[in-house]
Every structure is written in C-alpha cells, then in structure tokens.
Write a protein that holds these residues in place. Structure first.
Motif, PDB file in Angstrom:
ATOM      1  N   ARG A  31       0.829  -1.213   0.000  1.00 50.83           N
ATOM      2  CA  ARG A  31       0.000   0.000   0.000  1.00 50.83           C
ATOM      3  C   ARG A  31       0.862   1.262   0.000  1.00 50.83           C
ATOM      4  N   ILE A  32       1.894   1.306   0.822  1.00 53.91           N
ATOM      5  CA  ILE A  32       2.766   2.478   0.899  1.00 53.91           C
ATOM      6  C   ILE A  32       3.438   2.737  -0.447  1.00 53.91           C
ATOM      7  N   GLN A  35       0.693   3.697  -3.101  1.00 56.08           N
ATOM      8  CA  GLN A  35       0.117   4.995  -2.747  1.00 56.08           C
ATOM      9  C   GLN A  35       1.057   6.145  -3.139  1.00 56.08           C
ATOM     10  N   VAL A  52       1.179  13.415   2.299  1.00 55.08           N
ATOM     11  CA  VAL A  52       0.657  12.061   2.529  1.00 55.08           C
ATOM     12  C   VAL A  52       1.366  11.424   3.728  1.00 55.08           C
ATOM     13  N   GLY A  53       2.698  11.557   3.755  1.00 54.79           N
ATOM     14  CA  GLY A  53       3.451  11.046   4.898  1.00 54.79           C
ATOM     15  C   GLY A  53       3.071  11.738   6.184  1.00 54.79           C
ATOM     16  N   SER A  56      -0.279  10.439   7.365  1.00 57.88           N
ATOM     17  CA  SER A  56      -0.178   9.048   7.813  1.00 57.88           C
ATOM     18  C   SER A  56       0.395   8.956   9.221  1.00 57.88           C
ATOM     19  N   ALA A 112      -5.217   7.833   4.098  1.00 54.46           N
ATOM     20  CA  ALA A 112      -3.903   7.834   4.740  1.00 54.46           C
ATOM     21  C   ALA A 112      -4.021   8.270   6.203  1.00 54.46           C
ATOM     22  N   THR A 113      -4.885   9.249   6.465  1.00 55.45           N
ATOM     23  CA  THR A 113      -5.098   9.717   7.841  1.00 55.45           C
ATOM     24  C   THR A 113      -5.753   8.637   8.693  1.00 55.45           C
ATOM     25  N   THR A 115      -5.796   5.297   8.195  1.00 56.73           N
ATOM     26  CA  THR A 115      -4.886   4.172   8.440  1.00 56.73           C
ATOM     27  C   THR A 115      -3.779   4.580   9.404  1.00 56.73           C
ATOM     28  N   GLY A 116      -3.404   5.862   9.374  1.00 59.95           N
ATOM     29  CA  GLY A 116      -2.440   6.362  10.345  1.00 59.95           C
ATOM     30  C   GLY A 116      -2.976   6.278  11.756  1.00 59.95           C
ATOM     31  N   SER A 119      -2.734   2.741  12.790  1.00 60.05           N
ATOM     32  CA  SER A 119      -1.338   2.399  13.067  1.00 60.05           C
ATOM     33  C   SER A 119      -0.890   2.879  14.435  1.00 60.05           C
ATOM     34  N   THR A 241       9.792   9.471   2.187  1.00 52.38           N
ATOM     35  CA  THR A 241       8.652  10.090   1.513  1.00 52.38           C
ATOM     36  C   THR A 241       9.039  10.678   0.161  1.00 52.38           C
TER      37      THR A 241
END
Length: 402
Positions: A31-32, A35, A52-53, A56, A112-113, A115-116, A119, A241
């Motif tokens: 995914r990373i 993406q 994006v980073g 995340s 991304a937010t 899933t962050g 995580s 990134t």
C-alpha cells in the motif's frame, strides 16, 4: 547454539503470530509503495508526497497518550485485531474507488489519515503483545524476529507492489494489500495470551496516563533509550517520503525502480535484525547504538549524492542495515527493562517518536520543492550527524547502557 539464538520460533503460538503479522506488514508496504507512486503520478507534486506522509504519521503523535492507556487496560489481542480489521476495511475502500475510476488525491489523503490512526494502536499493541506470547528466555529472539517481520515485509512488499503496478494495476494492488491482513486477524482470534488484565482498583484514564509518564521519568536509563531515536526518526527517516520523486526525477525510473529502492532498504534491514537476533551475548549495547546511528547519518550523506539507481540501492541497503541494528538493540533493551503493567504506555511513548515524523515529512517536502530532492536528503542527514555528535558529548549515559 542456533536453537538458542532463535528460541522464539520453537514457540508454536509465536510462530503462527509472526508469520501472519509478516504477511500483514507486507500488505502494508504494498500500500505504501503504490500509494506514493499513485500520488506522484497523479500530481508530480513533491509537497503532496510529504503531505501524505504527514497525514499518515500525525495520528500516531496525537493519539499516543490514549493508545498507551488502551493497550494497558484492555486485552492487547483484541486491540490489535480491531486495528488490523480497520486497516483492511480502509484498503478495500481505497481499492474499490480506484477500480471504478473514482479515486482522487483527496481520497488518498483521507484514507492515509485513517490508516495512520489505526497504526497508532497497531504498533504499541503488537510490541506489547510479543512478550506475553513467549517465555523470558525467548524474549530477545522474539523482539528481533518481530523487527525482522517488519523489515522482511519491507523487502517483499515494495518489490511486489512496484512490479505489480504495471501488471495488474494499482486497484488490484490495493485489494491484495487488504487481503494480506486476513491471516493475522484469524491468528489473533486463536491466541492464548499469558497476561492477566489489571484486577485491582481501576484508576481513571488520566491517572493511568500520568503514572506511565512518571514511571518513565523515574528511570534515567529508560529515558535515554527512548530519547536516542528521536532526531534520527524525525529527520533521518524522512527521506522515505521522497523516494518516488528521487526514482523518477533523478534516476529516471518508474514503479519498478521505486520497488527496488524500497526492497534494498528492507533487505539491509532484514540482514541487520538477523545479525542482532544471533548475537545474544553482545555487550556494551548502548555504545553500539550510538555507533550505528552515527553510521546511519554518514551513509545517508553519501546516499544524497548517488547519481544512479544501482548506486542508490547500495547506500540505501546500508541505511537499512545500520538503522535495523541500532533500532533492534534499543527495542530489546527497552522490552527487557520495562515492567509489563507499564509496557503499553512505554511503547506508546516510543511510537510517539514515529508520530513526530510528520515534522520531517513536511520539512523535507518543502526543502525538496525549492532546492531539489537530493539536497533535501543531505540537509536532514547533516541534522542527524550533528545530533549524534551532541549526544556523544552531552549524554554519556547512553554509551554506558548494557
């Protein structure tokens, strides 16, 4: 000897957990990779890569105080299952939007937010669960193998993602990433965890949180271990990134080249953690942590000047190797000295440092936009080098850790 070095693999429950988590982490790295490629392919905007980073990682920073309390007050197996299920669901949404041609950059930023945020719970819950699955003499190899799962996934995931983009498309890659979480979810349902939940009087969440920070503050050794990763994580790891931009603009390669870079870093990291897993009698570990952080900064300076993909792969292999060694040494020392009732909160503080990576992501994205990708990597490598030199001079406590 070999039996003792990898003792945790003789534990059937840990073995199943380890294999399943490795597959889930491989899906995460697919995914990373996809993406980052997709965002840069859609926009050619280096700042958006950094954004994006940023999105995340920012939830890890914001949620870490809550995470530590949750991991210590509730069953870690269930917390981890919930995070894995949530991440898989988000990936299915991302894949479906992409498959129907409805995917926009804004959707990627939102997912991304989310899933962050998942995580933020995933890492502390996973790290805290490992010692509950193994016997004391298996702990060092279990911690090293847990790191190996992450770094092994960094080899497989990017290669699979980078190569499959051209073969099956980005949507299918996202679906593959989502389904990679299923084995770990099934294994988590079957685990028997050797840990009793706190049965004494139930303090408030605020009191539990404060107790965790007081516990960390009372132990200088623990504070030193937690602090040694701070600057290397914020600034040293931020180059990740920019890899899509580096691959296309400097090395003139596409998705396959990006996958090779990720895989070279993962291969180095995998070898690094295997070395540490085998070196059970290593002494002066604090000293070696400092040595390998110093080497990390030096190699990253060299990496910033790499003119071709293959030379870049050599240096990024070295970065993966030394970062895995110092990171695994620090992880093992922390897991060994911390009391289990505080483990979740300590691991949440540890993961907070990774939550600070948005600072580095945004900063390196802005520098790259104005000065170029390689110069941005060089600037952050120099920051890490200066930090290590300051640490050697003003914090000798770390060097004495054993």
């Amino acid at each position: 000897v070999q039996h003792r070095k990898f003792a945790a693999l003789n534990n059937r429950q840990f073995l199943h957990f380890w294999i399943a988590i490795t597959l889930a982490l491989a899906g995460l790295w697919i995914r990373i990779t996809v993406q980052g490629f997709l965002v840069y392919d859609m926009t050619s905007d280096k700042f958006l890569l950094g954004l994006v980073g940023f999105l995340s990682a920012m939830p890890v920073l914001l949620l870490s105080p809550i995470v530590g309390v949750v991991v210590d007050r509730f069953e870690r197996r269930k917390v981890l299952f919930a995070t894995q299920a949530f991440m898989a669901t988000n990936l299915l949404v991302l894949a479906t939007l992409d498959a129907f041609g409805a995917l926009r950059v804004s959707h990627i930023l939102i997912i991304a937010t989310l899933t962050g945020a998942a995580s933020a719970f995933d890492w502390p819950a996973r790290l805290s669960l490992v010692p509950n699955l193994v016997k004391p003499h298996e702990l060092q190899s279990a911690v090293a193998l847990n790191s190996a799962a992450f770094n092994g996934a960094r080899i497989v995931g990017p290669v699979v993602g980078g190569m499959l983009i051209a073969v099956i498309g980005t949507a299918a890659c996202f679906y593959l990433s989502a389904f990679a979480f299923l084995p770990s979810m099934l294994v988590l349902l079957t685990l028997t965890v050797d840990r009793a939940l706190p049965a004494q009087k139930r303090d408030s969440a605020i009191r539990t949180l404060v107790d965790g920070y007081q516990y960390i503050w009372k132990f200088p050794t623990l504070r030193s271990l937690l602090s040694v990763d701070l600057v290397p994580v914020i600034f040293g790891m931020s180059f990740f990134t920019l890899l899509p931009a580096l691959t296309r603009d400097v090395y003139d390669r596409g998705a396959e080249g990006l996958g090779f870079l990720y895989a070279a870093d993962g291969a180095g990291a995998f070898i690094g953690v295997m070395i540490i897993a085998a070196m059970t009698s290593l002494r002066r570990r604090g000293f070696w942590v400092i040595v390998f952080v110093f080497l990390f900064a030096v190699i990253q300076i060299l990496f910033s000047f790499a003119p071709t993909l293959y030379i870049g792969m050599v240096f990024i292999f070295g970065l993966g190797l030394v970062s895995a060694i110092y990171g695994t040494l620090a992880d093992t020392l922390i897991q060994t000295i911390v009391h289990d009732e505080f483990r979740g909160r300590v691991m949440a503080v540890y993961s907070t440092f990774w939550g600070l990576t948005p600072i580095g992501y945004l900063q390196i994205g802005i520098i790259a936009q104005h000065w170029g990708t390689q110069r941005a990597i060089l600037v952050n490598a120099c920051v890490v080098l200066l930090y290590v030199l300051a640490l050697i001079k003003w914090n000798p406590e770390v060097r004495r850790l054993n």
